[in-house]
Design a protein around this motif. Structure first.
Motif, PDB file in Angstrom:
ATOM      1  N   VAL A  15      -4.116   2.535  -5.161  1.00  0.00           N
ATOM      2  CA  VAL A  15      -2.619   2.331  -4.644  1.00  0.00           C
ATOM      3  C   VAL A  15      -2.570   1.416  -3.659  1.00  0.00           C
ATOM      4  N   LYS A  16      -1.438   0.814  -3.418  1.00  0.00           N
ATOM      5  CA  LYS A  16      -1.088  -0.108  -2.616  1.00  0.00           C
ATOM      6  C   LYS A  16       0.489   0.374  -2.089  1.00  0.00           C
ATOM      7  N   VAL A  17       0.523   0.617  -0.757  1.00  0.00           N
ATOM      8  CA  VAL A  17       2.037   0.839  -0.497  1.00  0.00           C
ATOM      9  C   VAL A  17       2.955  -0.062   0.523  1.00  0.00           C
ATOM     10  N   TYR A  18       3.954  -0.677   0.208  1.00  0.00           N
ATOM     11  CA  TYR A  18       4.497  -1.594   0.989  1.00  0.00           C
ATOM     12  C   TYR A  18       5.863  -1.066   1.473  1.00  0.00           C
ATOM     13  N   ASP A  19       6.136  -1.577   2.658  1.00  0.00           N
ATOM     14  CA  ASP A  19       7.244  -1.150   3.182  1.00  0.00           C
ATOM     15  C   ASP A  19       8.450  -2.071   2.714  1.00  0.00           C
ATOM     16  N   MET A  20       9.623  -1.747   3.364  1.00  0.00           N
ATOM     17  CA  MET A  20      10.907  -2.550   2.738  1.00  0.00           C
ATOM     18  C   MET A  20      10.807  -4.024   2.810  1.00  0.00           C
ATOM     19  N   VAL A  21      10.224  -4.301   3.959  1.00  0.00           N
ATOM     20  CA  VAL A  21      10.007  -6.051   4.111  1.00  0.00           C
ATOM     21  C   VAL A  21       8.878  -6.763   3.557  1.00  0.00           C
ATOM     22  N   GLY A  22       7.888  -5.670   2.900  1.00  0.00           N
ATOM     23  CA  GLY A  22       6.824  -6.458   1.970  1.00  0.00           C
ATOM     24  C   GLY A  22       5.620  -6.266   2.801  1.00  0.00           C
ATOM     25  N   THR A  23       5.538  -5.762   3.769  1.00  0.00           N
ATOM     26  CA  THR A  23       4.184  -5.507   4.414  1.00  0.00           C
ATOM     27  C   THR A  23       3.594  -4.284   3.834  1.00  0.00           C
ATOM     28  N   LEU A  24       2.196  -4.634   3.631  1.00  0.00           N
ATOM     29  CA  LEU A  24       1.299  -3.824   3.126  1.00  0.00           C
ATOM     30  C   LEU A  24       0.914  -2.959   4.245  1.00  0.00           C
ATOM     31  N   VAL A  25       1.248  -1.391   3.657  1.00  0.00           N
ATOM     32  CA  VAL A  25       1.023  -0.420   4.968  1.00  0.00           C
ATOM     33  C   VAL A  25      -0.061   0.366   4.414  1.00  0.00           C
ATOM     34  N   ILE A  26      -0.468   0.675   3.173  1.00  0.00           N
ATOM     35  CA  ILE A  26      -1.494   1.663   2.726  1.00  0.00           C
ATOM     36  C   ILE A  26      -2.424   0.883   1.749  1.00  0.00           C
ATOM     37  N   ASP A  27      -3.459   0.794   1.721  1.00  0.00           N
ATOM     38  CA  ASP A  27      -4.419   0.210   0.613  1.00  0.00           C
ATOM     39  C   ASP A  27      -5.534   1.155   0.243  1.00  0.00           C
ATOM     40  N   LYS A  28      -5.399   2.271  -0.803  1.00  0.00           N
ATOM     41  CA  LYS A  28      -6.319   3.036  -1.036  1.00  0.00           C
ATOM     42  C   LYS A  28      -6.967   2.791  -2.327  1.00  0.00           C
ATOM     43  N   ASP A  29      -8.378   3.306  -2.533  1.00  0.00           N
ATOM     44  CA  ASP A  29      -8.929   3.054  -3.943  1.00  0.00           C
ATOM     45  C   ASP A  29      -9.108   4.300  -4.391  1.00  0.00           C
TER      46      ASP A  29
ATOM     47  N   ASP B  83      -1.676  10.534   1.810  1.00  0.00           N
ATOM     48  CA  ASP B  83      -1.321  11.203   2.987  1.00  0.00           C
ATOM     49  C   ASP B  83      -0.282  10.126   3.803  1.00  0.00           C
ATOM     50  N   ILE B  84       1.257  10.671   3.940  1.00  0.00           N
ATOM     51  CA  ILE B  84       2.056   9.841   4.522  1.00  0.00           C
ATOM     52  C   ILE B  84       2.629  10.155   5.862  1.00  0.00           C
ATOM     53  N   THR B  85       1.889  10.886   6.284  1.00  0.00           N
ATOM     54  CA  THR B  85       2.124  11.377   7.646  1.00  0.00           C
ATOM     55  C   THR B  85       2.474  10.336   8.878  1.00  0.00           C
ATOM     56  N   LYS B  86       1.467   9.098   8.808  1.00  0.00           N
ATOM     57  CA  LYS B  86       1.545   7.974   9.692  1.00  0.00           C
ATOM     58  C   LYS B  86       2.575   7.078   9.433  1.00  0.00           C
ATOM     59  N   LEU B  87       3.324   7.025   8.108  1.00  0.00           N
ATOM     60  CA  LEU B  87       4.166   6.107   7.928  1.00  0.00           C
ATOM     61  C   LEU B  87       5.568   6.330   8.753  1.00  0.00           C
ATOM     62  N   ALA B  88       6.257   5.211   9.085  1.00  0.00           N
ATOM     63  CA  ALA B  88       7.568   5.599   9.535  1.00  0.00           C
ATOM     64  C   ALA B  88       8.545   6.143   8.764  1.00  0.00           C
ATOM     65  N   THR B  89       9.543   6.764   9.026  1.00  0.00           N
ATOM     66  CA  THR B  89      10.753   7.185   8.119  1.00  0.00           C
ATOM     67  C   THR B  89      11.291   6.011   7.246  1.00  0.00           C
ATOM     68  N   GLY B  90      11.327   6.016   6.057  1.00  0.00           N
ATOM     69  CA  GLY B  90      12.059   5.054   5.442  1.00  0.00           C
ATOM     70  C   GLY B  90      11.585   5.117   3.812  1.00  0.00           C
ATOM     71  N   SER B  91      11.994   3.844   3.299  1.00  0.00           N
ATOM     72  CA  SER B  91      11.831   3.999   1.933  1.00  0.00           C
ATOM     73  C   SER B  91      10.518   2.890   1.732  1.00  0.00           C
ATOM     74  N   TYR B  92       9.626   3.054   0.637  1.00  0.00           N
ATOM     75  CA  TYR B  92       8.398   2.136   0.484  1.00  0.00           C
ATOM     76  C   TYR B  92       8.284   1.946  -1.124  1.00  0.00           C
ATOM     77  N   THR B  93       7.514   1.122  -1.466  1.00  0.00           N
ATOM     78  CA  THR B  93       7.049   0.880  -2.789  1.00  0.00           C
ATOM     79  C   THR B  93       5.797   1.097  -2.904  1.00  0.00           C
ATOM     80  N   LEU B  94       5.490   1.984  -3.931  1.00  0.00           N
ATOM     81  CA  LEU B  94       4.031   2.142  -4.248  1.00  0.00           C
ATOM     82  C   LEU B  94       3.613   1.449  -5.591  1.00  0.00           C
ATOM     83  N   VAL B  95       2.639   0.681  -5.380  1.00  0.00           N
ATOM     84  CA  VAL B  95       2.068  -0.141  -6.563  1.00  0.00           C
ATOM     85  C   VAL B  95       0.547   0.563  -6.891  1.00  0.00           C
ATOM     86  N   ALA B  96       0.350   0.962  -8.081  1.00  0.00           N
ATOM     87  CA  ALA B  96      -0.784   1.526  -8.645  1.00  0.00           C
ATOM     88  C   ALA B  96      -1.280   0.779  -9.843  1.00  0.00           C
TER      89      ALA B  96
END
Length: 80
Positions: free
Chosen positions: A31-45, A51-64
């Motif tokens: 799984v990779k999670v990107y914020d709305m400007v396209g920055t990779l914020v999570i990369d887990k295998d 766990d999304i507790t450390k993410l800022a409030t907002g919308s994200y795209t998950l790519v699995a």
């Protein structure tokens, strides 16, 4: 409530702690999670939840992807 996009469901959505995204064959995914400007914020295998507790409030795209990097699926979720 769940959000479905190209065969992946994320629940609960929105949430502030942990999101789950079981796939049809019940295998963990990369799984990779990107914020709305396209920055990779999570990369887990090989996971089935995040766990999304450390993410800022907002919308994200998950790519699995599967273990071989194929079968790419996308979904959007909201962090409260």
């Amino acid at each position: 409530e769940s959000a479905r996009t190209t065969g992946i469901a994320i629940y609960p959505n929105p949430d502030c702690r942990i999101i789950y995204f079981p796939n049809a064959n019940r295998e963990p995914v990369h799984v990779k999670v990107y914020d709305m400007v396209g920055t990779l914020v999570i990369d887990k295998d090989m996971v089935q939840q995040l766990d999304i507790t450390k993410l800022a409030t907002g919308s994200y795209t998950l790519v699995a992807t599967d273990a071989k990097g194929g079968n790419e699926r996308h979904a959007r979720f909201m962090k409260q």
